[in-house]
Motif scaffolding. Structure first.
Motif: not given
Lengths: 109, 118
Positions: B41-45, A91-92, A98-102, A1-5
């Motif tokens: 970091q963002g949360p990871k499931l 995003f799903t 899947i969350f970005g780094q913020g 899976s890939q995080q958002g940037e």
């Protein structure tokens, strides 16, 4: 899976100014969400924009989505000190979020 | 309505010890999630339950992490034995459902448990 940037990673503004945060992703999505996280607290859902929508408003929040560029932006208008927090796009993908780094936003009074 | 409850809020343990976290979702929410959020970091499931069945545990380190949701309501997440890299905030979230092919409904998060492994 890939995080958002997300960019910027950190943003510092004065109260009353607008804050813009950007999120990019690499895969097709059904919807994109934005969350806020205050220091030491859980995440709060702010807004959801579906893939067939281009813009959505909620109070002082404005979200845009450009599926051709695979990017979204969150605009907070007339910022307040209470808006100081970390903001995450999510995003799903494969049925999961899947969350970005913020982006860490600091609003100075 | 009452939010997602988690306990404890903070936990400090030494490596190789065991720890357990508890979560009580919003009443009526069928789907429950555990996330790991490392600082910066963002949360990871880690794992997702639909009622009392596991939907996704592909990112759960099963050699040391386990989770259960007996009776389809509250849930526990256990780490045994803990490693230094497990230091993180563990977030529990719940939602009404997960829509097949679309993804999870809006998720509501608890305050999290901050774990420090020394």
């Amino acid at each position: 899976s890939q995080q958002g940037e997300e960019d910027p990673q950190a943003l510092s503004i004065q109260e009353g100014e607008n804050a813009t945060m950007n999120c990019s992703y690499k895969t097709s999505i059904n919807n994109l969400q934005w969350y806020r996280q205050n220091s030491g607290r859980g995440l709060v859902h702010l807004i959801l924009i579906r893939s067939n929508e281009r813009e959505k408003h909620s109070g002082r929040l404005r979200v845009t989505l450009d599926t051709s560029k695979k990017s979204s932006s969150l605009l907070i208008t007339a910022s307040r000190a209470a808006d100081t927090a970390s903001y995450f796009c999510a995003f799903t993908q494969g049925g999961k979020l899947i969350f970005g780094q913020g982006t860490e936003l600091s609003v100075k009074p | 309505e009452a939010g997602v409850a988690q306990s404890p809020r903070y936990k400090i343990i030494e490596k190789r010890q065991s720890v357990a976290f508890w979560c009580n979702p919003i009443s009526g929410h069928a789907t429950l999630y555990w996330y790991q959020q490392i600082l910066g970091q963002g949360p990871k499931l880690l794992i997702q339950f639909q009622n009392n069945g596991v939907v996704d545990d592909s990112q759960l380190p099963k050699d040391r992490f386990s989770a259960e949701r007996l009776k389809g309501v509250d849930s526990t997440l256990k780490i045994q034995p803990a490693k230094l890299e497990d230091s993180a905030v563990y977030l529990c979230a719940s939602s009404w459902t997960t829509i097949a092919g679309v993804g999870p409904d809006t998720q509501y998060f608890g305050p999290g448990t901050r774990l420090t492994v020394l």
